[in-house]
Design a protein around this motif. Sequence first.
Motif, PDB file in Angstrom:
ATOM      1  N   UNK A   1       5.631   9.984   5.194  1.00  0.00           N
ATOM      2  CA  UNK A   1       6.825   9.842   6.027  1.00  0.00           C
ATOM      3  C   UNK A   1       6.489   9.209   7.375  1.00  0.00           C
ATOM      4  N   UNK A   2       7.149   8.107   7.682  1.00  0.00           N
ATOM      5  CA  UNK A   2       7.085   7.452   8.995  1.00  0.00           C
ATOM      6  C   UNK A   2       5.672   7.032   9.399  1.00  0.00           C
TER       7      UNK A   2
ATOM      8  N   UNK B   1       2.190   4.282   8.083  1.00  0.00           N
ATOM      9  CA  UNK B   1       1.841   3.135   7.259  1.00  0.00           C
ATOM     10  C   UNK B   1       1.214   3.578   5.941  1.00  0.00           C
ATOM     11  N   UNK B   2       1.119   2.630   5.012  1.00  0.00           N
ATOM     12  CA  UNK B   2       0.460   2.925   3.731  1.00  0.00           C
ATOM     13  C   UNK B   2      -0.979   3.363   3.947  1.00  0.00           C
ATOM     14  N   UNK B   3      -1.688   2.696   4.849  1.00  0.00           N
ATOM     15  CA  UNK B   3      -3.085   3.053   5.115  1.00  0.00           C
ATOM     16  C   UNK B   3      -3.194   4.463   5.685  1.00  0.00           C
ATOM     17  N   UNK B   4      -2.285   4.812   6.599  1.00  0.00           N
ATOM     18  CA  UNK B   4      -2.318   6.150   7.193  1.00  0.00           C
ATOM     19  C   UNK B   4      -2.004   7.220   6.157  1.00  0.00           C
ATOM     20  N   UNK B   5      -1.059   6.923   5.265  1.00  0.00           N
ATOM     21  CA  UNK B   5      -0.715   7.876   4.212  1.00  0.00           C
ATOM     22  C   UNK B   5      -1.908   8.121   3.296  1.00  0.00           C
ATOM     23  N   UNK B   6      -2.641   7.056   2.972  1.00  0.00           N
ATOM     24  CA  UNK B   6      -3.834   7.208   2.130  1.00  0.00           C
ATOM     25  C   UNK B   6      -4.891   8.058   2.837  1.00  0.00           C
ATOM     26  N   UNK B   7      -5.035   7.861   4.140  1.00  0.00           N
ATOM     27  CA  UNK B   7      -6.022   8.631   4.905  1.00  0.00           C
ATOM     28  C   UNK B   7      -5.672  10.111   4.904  1.00  0.00           C
TER      29      UNK B   7
ATOM     30  N   UNK C   1      15.629   9.070   2.047  1.00  0.00           N
ATOM     31  CA  UNK C   1      14.533   8.208   1.590  1.00  0.00           C
ATOM     32  C   UNK C   1      13.504   9.005   0.798  1.00  0.00           C
ATOM     33  N   UNK C   2      13.081  10.166   1.346  1.00  0.00           N
ATOM     34  CA  UNK C   2      12.074  10.975   0.661  1.00  0.00           C
ATOM     35  C   UNK C   2      12.615  11.527  -0.648  1.00  0.00           C
ATOM     36  N   UNK C   3      13.841  12.009  -0.621  1.00  0.00           N
ATOM     37  CA  UNK C   3      14.442  12.581  -1.827  1.00  0.00           C
ATOM     38  C   UNK C   3      14.538  11.533  -2.928  1.00  0.00           C
ATOM     39  N   UNK C   4      15.069  10.366  -2.596  1.00  0.00           N
ATOM     40  CA  UNK C   4      15.240   9.328  -3.620  1.00  0.00           C
ATOM     41  C   UNK C   4      13.898   8.790  -4.111  1.00  0.00           C
ATOM     42  N   UNK C   5      12.905   8.721  -3.230  1.00  0.00           N
ATOM     43  CA  UNK C   5      11.574   8.287  -3.663  1.00  0.00           C
ATOM     44  C   UNK C   5      11.010   9.234  -4.707  1.00  0.00           C
ATOM     45  N   UNK C   6      11.162  10.532  -4.479  1.00  0.00           N
ATOM     46  CA  UNK C   6      10.652  11.526  -5.424  1.00  0.00           C
ATOM     47  C   UNK C   6      11.416  11.481  -6.733  1.00  0.00           C
ATOM     48  N   UNK C   7      12.726  11.391  -6.653  1.00  0.00           N
ATOM     49  CA  UNK C   7      13.534  11.370  -7.874  1.00  0.00           C
ATOM     50  C   UNK C   7      13.269  10.095  -8.670  1.00  0.00           C
ATOM     51  N   UNK C   8      13.005   8.988  -7.986  1.00  0.00           N
ATOM     52  CA  UNK C   8      12.744   7.726  -8.668  1.00  0.00           C
ATOM     53  C   UNK C   8      11.371   7.709  -9.309  1.00  0.00           C
TER      54      UNK C   8
END
Length: 490
Positions: free
Chosen positions: A323-324, A326-332, A416-423
């Motif tokens: 959430x909020x 970058x992709x790199x930060x999420x991976x970290x 956004x988070x809800x739909x990402x999980x459901x998708x």
Amino acid sequence: MHEDFDRCVRAVQGKDARFDGWFFTAVLTTGIYCRPSCPVVPPKVENMRFYPSAAAAQQAGFRACKRCRPDASPGSPEWNQRADLTARAMRLIADGVVDTDGVPGLAARLGYSVRQIERQLRAELGAGPLALARAQRAQTARVLIETTELPMTEVSAAAGFASIRAFNDTVREVFATSPTELRRRGKPHGTPGVLDLRLPFRAPLNPDNLFGHLAATAVPGVEEWRDGRYRRTMRLPRGHAVVALRPTPEHIDCRLSLTDLRDLPVAISRCRWLLDLDADPVAVDDLLCEDPMMAPLVRKAPGRRVPRTVDPPEFAVRAVLGQQVSTAAARTHASRLVVAHGRPIEDPGGGLTHLFPSVAALAELDPMALAMPQSRRTTMTTLVGALASGELSLSVGSDWEQVRAQLSALPGFGPWTVESIVMRALGDPDAFLPSDLGIRYAARDLGLPTTPGALTKHSAAWRPWRAYAVQYLWATGDHAINRLPDQRVE
């Protein structure tokens, strides 16, 4: 579809591979059943009978064709695009619930009685849950017979049969040959626990965003791109696995290393789910092409799939970590969680080191150890608590709308988070992300409405395939998720 006799006949006479898995053709004069695209000369119309599942054809006394191998065809796309009881049950059966928990366990997960489940599946599929699970066991047995050198007693146990007699009888009944003859025709290899498989799909399949997304967001230690393959660890009912997946024009090359061969059918099912291999890309693309704004995107690179997950709770946790940031930060963030709480594993063939932490392990973590704002710590701990207590259940058989409501009630879970999980975790093909920044940029460049409300209204024409529209819209951006990685170790 099997009830539309004339349409089924046309598909068989045209050897139309698009309908493989939608229905099965039984031939009265030969006693065999085939997929619609079987290469043999189509039988006379009066000798054709159509069934909605391989299990139904087997129960009616027909044997699997040795030429087209109908039991190995892609699964029906219906079960992944519908939210009703039958579809949810079929997703759970494919995920091995009947083999591990029995029919009562299946019924409990769905919230219905055993009798209701039996009646509903027999009415629509011509077979009950035990027969459907038996058909899956037969396919598992054939894979093990043809690709390994395991003794038949071990194959029988790994495929889930109660006795060697039941194993022999089922193989002979379903495939009209003995286990020994199946092995003679196969290509066994001698590496214990390692299987090389081919996962079929309906063409076309565009691997760019599918593998690109998985590789770009890969959590170190759990996932990697190595030698042209996406590799990851998987937690399974009886052990764990390392899987390596590589796209080819005709199929997905799948290499599985299992700690317990009894997990094979579940592992295959989760790999297919991860790559959305049972989708009907022609139906999806035809509908999206009706929108003149979307048509050029679809025609340029048809066959995009929705990248999913092998573990819905894992994806939900990663969605919160992302959430909020970058992709790199999420991976970290995810990598730190894995090192601290994931279970170590060995990977002789690569650089994978851990399983993603289980919900039970995450329930014991110290929230203050999470390097994130307090509000997001609360979101994470509340999610993990709901999963650990059973208040929230995320699985391929979950009710999409019920989960939407449950997630939305948790702190920090916006649309956004809800739909990402459901998708991506639950597989709703109509999930939509109108507030996503990449979607809004794509909408602006294409001349589509850019505000969430107006874009949602416009997207009604894309239903029930809006999750696929998201993939096409994302693909307009210059981001690593839209392309295959370089052929190197990352």
